[in-house]
Design a protein around this motif. Structure first.
Motif, mmCIF file in Angstrom:
data_model
loop_
_atom_site.group_PDB
_atom_site.id
_atom_site.type_symbol
_atom_site.label_atom_id
_atom_site.label_comp_id
_atom_site.label_asym_id
_atom_site.label_seq_id
_atom_site.Cartn_x
_atom_site.Cartn_y
_atom_site.Cartn_z
ATOM 1 N N HIS A 188 47.650 18.064 45.903
ATOM 2 C CA HIS A 188 49.031 18.524 45.798
ATOM 3 C C HIS A 188 49.739 17.922 44.594
ATOM 4 N N SER A 189 49.515 16.646 44.298
ATOM 5 C CA SER A 189 50.153 15.997 43.153
ATOM 6 C C SER A 189 49.451 14.677 42.868
ATOM 7 N N GLU A 190 48.759 14.600 41.749
ATOM 8 C CA GLU A 190 48.073 13.368 41.377
ATOM 9 C C GLU A 190 49.076 12.246 41.118
ATOM 10 N N ARG A 191 50.220 12.582 40.521
ATOM 11 C CA ARG A 191 51.231 11.564 40.236
ATOM 12 C C ARG A 191 51.800 10.972 41.519
ATOM 13 N N ALA A 192 52.110 11.835 42.477
ATOM 14 C CA ALA A 192 52.647 11.350 43.740
ATOM 15 C C ALA A 192 51.597 10.543 44.502
ATOM 16 N N ALA A 193 50.322 10.957 44.426
ATOM 17 C CA ALA A 193 49.262 10.202 45.087
ATOM 18 C C ALA A 193 49.145 8.802 44.499
ATOM 19 N N ALA A 194 49.181 8.712 43.165
ATOM 20 C CA ALA A 194 49.108 7.396 42.524
ATOM 21 C C ALA A 194 50.311 6.541 42.890
ATOM 22 N N ALA A 195 51.484 7.174 43.052
ATOM 23 C CA ALA A 195 52.708 6.437 43.356
ATOM 24 C C ALA A 195 52.684 5.794 44.731
ATOM 25 N N VAL A 196 51.839 6.286 45.649
ATOM 26 C CA VAL A 196 51.733 5.658 46.969
ATOM 27 C C VAL A 196 50.495 4.778 47.062
ATOM 28 N N GLY A 197 49.876 4.480 45.912
ATOM 29 C CA GLY A 197 48.762 3.548 45.888
ATOM 30 C C GLY A 197 47.395 4.159 46.059
ATOM 31 N N VAL A 198 47.289 5.499 46.028
ATOM 32 C CA VAL A 198 45.981 6.153 46.140
ATOM 33 C C VAL A 198 45.241 6.036 44.816
ATOM 34 N N SER A 199 43.964 5.698 44.875
ATOM 35 C CA SER A 199 43.124 5.696 43.681
ATOM 36 C C SER A 199 42.693 7.129 43.401
ATOM 37 N N VAL A 200 43.323 7.760 42.421
ATOM 38 C CA VAL A 200 42.992 9.148 42.101
ATOM 39 C C VAL A 200 41.545 9.272 41.629
ATOM 40 N N PRO A 201 41.052 8.388 40.729
ATOM 41 C CA PRO A 201 39.629 8.473 40.361
ATOM 42 C C PRO A 201 38.705 8.296 41.552
ATOM 43 N N GLY A 202 39.024 7.345 42.443
ATOM 44 C CA GLY A 202 38.188 7.134 43.618
ATOM 45 C C GLY A 202 38.154 8.348 44.528
ATOM 46 N N ALA A 203 39.316 8.992 44.708
ATOM 47 C CA ALA A 203 39.374 10.184 45.553
ATOM 48 C C ALA A 203 38.543 11.318 44.960
#
Length: 573
Positions: A188-203
């Protein structure tokens, strides 16, 4: 009600298994043979659903992963490796994992058409490799041995059906975990995912790895299904057809993967019986994919929407407020300020968006940041949160420098933000999102926090929640993480006046209840006066005033800049 979606998916899997078992007594061996292909293809579609449906990436080489699994299975068969087909397909799936990770690496920087070109290029290269080698056992007609208990067509159908059901249930379990929620957040949003501490590369890499593993299993099952394989079984065109059907049917849903398997495996038989050209299937798949992309809704999603309309689900009542169960402050108060921004400067070419901005947010206070549209407020938040890595000046969180850290690492250190527009994945439910954003809270803490903000119950799907309430959920997720500093970007947008006033009261309570300092960007001056102890005013990227709200907002320079009112002219009048 909390796991209703999982229960629904499990019911679909059990229903499919029951129907499959019943078909053994009703259908001829020929149709059983075709139905086996439906579920083999369904497994391949499930693998593509992880990458494309759940994580929002494009993979046009899925049959190449299946080819790796099939080749490995064939080799183990010829070599007489112990364990039989069940073991061989697992090893084939594992053999496809490093290939999937290698293909996933470009996805860390590429998306959309660029990623499609990379994956399509790999599929074309794999075609070339297959054209120069043969599958093990192909020239000697050494067929892949099926398990002894399932060597008949009917028995192998049951074997494939069991494997399909196990994978479907496993994926539904994963979808309820933080990893599954992270996939949807990235989609849905890589920026929002990163902002809540999600590792986008890991996902992304985990999605490609698990997807390749399942695709490799489907390739091994296809080897047992056909006995011997040829390169055309895993051609680039097969990958393209798989992607089109996955997009059309919604392969990340159980019923979507089944529908896709029926289309791919049985549609050619329908064309043959109607004396129509086989190429017509590719045209139908392409049109279906275009329709799904243009409407933003696959066949599975349209069916779910219709089902919800015909059989509306009873929504659980919001929890009762229990302030004693609210998440306790996790931030130890220190002598250092919560956030220090010094000489922050951001340039876009020759345009200076922020010019030597200084802001200090003391521990456990609410500081307002106001100014007219285009003053640089959101630019400041983006820079401090790490989404604008090229800036001059410095930012320190509780005395520790933030410069050079990614948005995810800043979030992990205790700097959280919300957005002007909601970026919550609608496929999640309320509880899943807050748990993802917070990193994990107890059920009692979750219910108390939702009640405190007057949000829906944890089991409520985000898709059922209006835009204004989604903004409250953004705040709930950020608060639940109990960060050092919380950056709220126009949280009252979309709220009624009464709701905005109540939200202002809640924001004012955040420091004392949760221990976080707050930087509040807001156009509603009533909320600013109610919640903030100090206010900083930006105009054309510069700080023009800072101090107590009532004093600052009444300054002539502020009234002129922010409200378009010339204080001196007003006084003269």
């Amino acid at each position: 009600m909390k796991h209703a979606s999982f229960g629904s998916s499990l019911a679909i899997v059990l229903s499919v298994a029951a129907i499959g078992g019943l078909s053994l007594t009703l259908l001829s061996s020929y149709w059983i043979f075709l139905l086996t292909a439906v579920f083999v293809v369904g497994i391949a579609l499930q693998s593509l659903g992880i990458v494309a449906g759940r994580t929002g990436m494009i993979s046009l080489c899925q049959m190449s992963f299946a080819g790796v699994g099939a080749w490995t299975t064939g080799y183990l068969n010829v070599a007489g490796f112990p364990g039989g087909l069940p073991v061989w397909i697992l090893i084939g799936g594992l053999a496809a994992v490093p290939v999937g990770v290698a293909i996933g690496l470009p996805a860390l920087r590429l998306r959309g058409i660029n990623l499609a070109i990379v994956t399509l290029g790999f599929a074309a290269a794999f075609d070339t490799v297959l054209a120069t080698i043969t599958f093990p056992g192909q020239t000697s007609f050494n067929q892949v041995a099926r398990p002894a208990l399932f060597d008949s067509d009917e028995g192998y159908f049951l074997f494939v059906l069991v494997v399909y059901a196990v994978i479907a249930v496993a994926l539904e379990v994963v979808s309820r975990t933080r990893l599954g929620a992270a996939w949807l957040a990235v989609r849905h949003s890589e920026r929002a995912a990163a902002a809540v501490g999600v590792s986008v590369p890991g996902a992304k890499l985990s999605a490609f790895a698990i997807s390749a593993f399942i695709a490799g299993i489907s390739g091994g099952l296809l080897a047992g299904y056909l006995g011997t394989l040829v390169s055309d079984n895993f051609s680039m065109m097969q990958s393209l057809a798989l992607f089109a059907v996955a997009t059309m049917t919604g392969a990340h849903y159980v019923h979507g993967s089944i529908a896709g398997g029926v289309l791919i495996a049985l549609f050619p038989e329908l064309m043959r019986r109607l004396n129509l050209p086989q190429d017509l299937g590719a045209v139908v798949f392409a049109l279906g994919a275009v329709q799904a992309l243009s409407t933003g809704e696959s066949m599975a999603e349209a069916l779910m929407r219709l089902f919800r309309r015909l059989f509306p689900r009873a929504v659980e009542a919001p929890p009762l407020l229990d302030e004693a169960s609210l998440p306790k402050p996790a931030v130890a108060e220190t002598s250092a300020s919560a956030l220090d921004v010094s000489s922050l400067t951001v340039r876009y070419g020759s345009v200076i968006a922020l010019d030597k901005v200084d802001i200090t947010i003391p521990q456990r206070t609410v500081v307002g940041l106001v100014g007219p549209n285009g003053a640089g407020k959101s630019t400041l938040v983006d820079a401090v949160a790490g989404f604008l890595p090229t800036y001059e000046g410095s930012a320190r969180l509780a005395g520790a420098p933030l410069d050079g850290l990614s948005p995810r690492r800043r979030a992990r250190r205790g700097l959280r933000r919300t957005w002007q527009t909601t970026r919550i994945a609608p496929e999640l439910d309320v509880g899943q999102y807050v748990q993802l954003a917070s990193g994990g809270v107890s059920a009692h803490e979750l219910d108390a926090l939702l009640a405190w903000l007057e949000c829906p119950a944890a089991s409520t799907p985000i898709a059922f929640v209006d835009a204004g309430t989604r903004r409250l959920l953004d705040i709930a997720g950020a608060i639940a993480a109990r960060p050092q500093v919380l950056l709220l970007d126009e949280p009252a947008a979309g709220q009624s006046y009464a709701e905005a006033v109540k939200l202002g009261q809640r924001i004012a309570e955040i420091p004392s209840l949760f221990g976080s300092a707050v930087l509040l960007i807001e156009h509603d001056m009533d909320i600013v006066r109610q919640a903030c102890s100090t206010v900083t005013v930006l105009d054309f990227g510069r700080v023009i005033a800072s101090g107590p709200p009532q004093e600052v907002l009444d300054l002539p320079a502020v009234r002129k800049a922010y409200m378009g009112v010339d204080g001196e002219a007003e006084a003269a009048a």
